[in-house]
Scaffold this motif. Structure first.
Motif, PDB file in Angstrom:
ATOM      1  N   SER A  30       0.941  -1.192   0.064  1.00 54.87           N
ATOM      2  CA  SER A  30      -0.130  -0.050  -0.118  1.00 54.87           C
ATOM      3  C   SER A  30       0.864   1.261   0.155  1.00 54.87           C
ATOM      4  O   SER A  30       0.423   2.160  -0.648  1.00 54.87           O
ATOM      5  CB  SER A  30      -0.986  -0.013   1.121  1.00 54.87           C
ATOM      6  OG  SER A  30      -2.043  -0.787   1.045  1.00 54.87           O
ATOM      7  N   ASN A  33       2.255   1.804  -3.547  1.00 58.46           N
ATOM      8  CA  ASN A  33       1.279   2.035  -4.629  1.00 58.46           C
ATOM      9  C   ASN A  33       1.043   3.607  -4.403  1.00 58.46           C
ATOM     10  O   ASN A  33       0.756   4.324  -5.426  1.00 58.46           O
ATOM     11  CB  ASN A  33       0.410   1.373  -4.055  1.00 58.46           C
ATOM     12  CG  ASN A  33       0.134  -0.151  -4.840  1.00 58.46           C
ATOM     13  OD1 ASN A  33       1.009  -0.451  -5.725  1.00 58.46           O
ATOM     14  ND2 ASN A  33      -0.692  -1.074  -4.367  1.00 58.46           N
ATOM     15  N   GLU A  34       1.110   4.071  -2.999  1.00 57.06           N
ATOM     16  CA  GLU A  34       0.752   5.466  -2.841  1.00 57.06           C
ATOM     17  C   GLU A  34       1.886   6.344  -3.495  1.00 57.06           C
ATOM     18  O   GLU A  34       1.855   7.390  -4.012  1.00 57.06           O
ATOM     19  CB  GLU A  34       0.424   5.724  -1.428  1.00 57.06           C
ATOM     20  CG  GLU A  34      -1.056   5.103  -0.733  1.00 57.06           C
ATOM     21  CD  GLU A  34      -1.159   5.266   0.606  1.00 57.06           C
ATOM     22  OE1 GLU A  34      -0.505   6.432   1.295  1.00 57.06           O
ATOM     23  OE2 GLU A  34      -1.376   4.607   1.104  1.00 57.06           O
ATOM     24  N   ILE A  37       1.969   6.500  -7.211  1.00 56.60           N
ATOM     25  CA  ILE A  37       1.024   7.290  -7.901  1.00 56.60           C
ATOM     26  C   ILE A  37       1.738   8.710  -7.676  1.00 56.60           C
ATOM     27  O   ILE A  37       1.865   9.672  -8.624  1.00 56.60           O
ATOM     28  CB  ILE A  37      -0.308   7.321  -7.324  1.00 56.60           C
ATOM     29  CG1 ILE A  37      -0.963   5.782  -7.614  1.00 56.60           C
ATOM     30  CG2 ILE A  37      -1.026   8.321  -7.544  1.00 56.60           C
ATOM     31  CD1 ILE A  37      -2.188   5.689  -6.667  1.00 56.60           C
ATOM     32  N   THR A 249       7.265  15.506   0.305  1.00 54.29           N
ATOM     33  CA  THR A 249       6.934  14.027  -0.193  1.00 54.29           C
ATOM     34  C   THR A 249       7.890  13.211   0.312  1.00 54.29           C
ATOM     35  O   THR A 249       7.448  12.052   1.079  1.00 54.29           O
ATOM     36  CB  THR A 249       6.612  13.954  -1.672  1.00 54.29           C
ATOM     37  OG1 THR A 249       5.691  14.790  -2.033  1.00 54.29           O
ATOM     38  CG2 THR A 249       6.080  12.479  -1.769  1.00 54.29           C
ATOM     39  N   TYR A 253       7.287  10.059   3.115  1.00 55.32           N
ATOM     40  CA  TYR A 253       7.407   8.498   3.010  1.00 55.32           C
ATOM     41  C   TYR A 253       8.885   7.917   3.444  1.00 55.32           C
ATOM     42  O   TYR A 253       8.616   6.795   3.981  1.00 55.32           O
ATOM     43  CB  TYR A 253       7.858   8.422   1.305  1.00 55.32           C
ATOM     44  CG  TYR A 253       6.089   8.638   0.739  1.00 55.32           C
ATOM     45  CD1 TYR A 253       5.314   7.432   0.686  1.00 55.32           C
ATOM     46  CD2 TYR A 253       5.680   9.701   0.171  1.00 55.32           C
ATOM     47  CE1 TYR A 253       4.029   7.324   0.279  1.00 55.32           C
ATOM     48  CE2 TYR A 253       4.368   9.603  -0.390  1.00 55.32           C
ATOM     49  CZ  TYR A 253       3.741   8.620  -0.404  1.00 55.32           C
ATOM     50  OH  TYR A 253       2.315   8.563  -0.947  1.00 55.32           O
TER      51      TYR A 253
END
Length: 270
Positions: A30, A33-34, A37, A249, A253
């Protein structure tokens, strides 16, 4: 899955194994995937000008890093961990070059010199190959050598880029040691360490069988090294294009990645 079907890793039967694996490592997939994107959305947002050679090369290298990162994730989902980690290592290599573009003056000139050096080495090796393969090709070999000699006389810059030194210059020593160097022997190259992935040992270390099937153990680690490498590349892009939003960002992460890594370490210690 104890053994692979007759068509090996190309079998569609592995789709079920892949789905189960992604479910068991849902938090990791997950997160990826985030991030993916968000990372894909960065590409069309990069402002490029025809005269900005450094930014053009950086954007192209970022596209390479992103595509290789995605390929690594795909292979991890199929249980092909040595191959996925080999690609993660490639992402790290691209990150070093992006780091060079971000913090080293005229690094693009060094890249061009390395490209020229590769061109000449390949060219002269081709000359020798033509001579060895067939004497009738000697005229072709002579023509190619003349072309290369004339090109050298034009004064093209030649140099090699040492990745270990580059990683130190751009502050990516940790990425070099924990991903690039480690995966050199454990995944990317044929070695004793990498061959152990395909050997099942029993009591006393005796060989019991060969392993040729998807590997569940180590999936999170493979995803982790790919994340580390790609986030390093993304961070460099933020510096090159002066994008504070990209830096934010990356920080977000990195925190989430660290939290999952801590959770994984805690489970392993139990």
């Amino acid at each position: 899955m104890s053994v692979l079907p007759k068509d090996g890793f190309l079998s569609t039967i592995l789709d079920e194994w892949s789905a189960e694996t992604k479910k068991s490592a849902q938090k990791w997939f997950s997160l990826i995937n985030e991030l993916n994107i968000a990372a894909v959305a960065v590409l069309p947002s990069l402002e490029l000008q025809r005269s900005a050679q450094k930014e053009i090369v950086a954007a192209a290298l970022y596209a390479r890093a992103l595509q290789t990162f995605e390929a690594s994730v795909l292979l991890t989902g199929r249980g092909m961990l040595a191959d996925s980690e080999t690609l993660a290592r490639s992402v790290a290599e691209t990150a070093f070059f992006l780091g060079g573009l971000a913090v080293i003056n005229n690094f693009l000139v060094r890249m061009a010199g390395a490209n020229n050096s590769h061109f000449f080495k390949l060219g002269y090796a081709s000359v020798e190959l033509l001579k060895r393969e067939n004497k009738s090709l000697n005229p072709d070999a002579a023509e190619l050598k003349q072309f290369l000699d004339e090109a050298k006389l034009q004064g093209y810059r030649e140099n090699n880029i040492n990745l270990n030194q580059l990683a130190k210059e751009v502050g990516m020593e940790a990425l070099y040691d924990t991903v690039y160097r480690q995966l050199s022997g454990n995944a990317a190259h044929p070695s004793v360490a990498s061959s152990e992935r395909h050997i099942m040992r029993g009591i006393g270390g005796n060989v019991e069988n060969l392993i040729f099937k998807p590997q569940r153990n180590g999936v999170e680690k493979a995803l982790s090294v790919a994340l580390f490498a790609f986030l390093s590349a993304l961070e460099a892009i933020g510096v090159i294009f002066k994008r504070a939003d990209i830096q934010t960002t990356v920080e977000l992460y990195n925190i989430r990645h660290q939290a999952l890594s801590n959770e994984l370490s805690s489970r392993a210690g139990q």
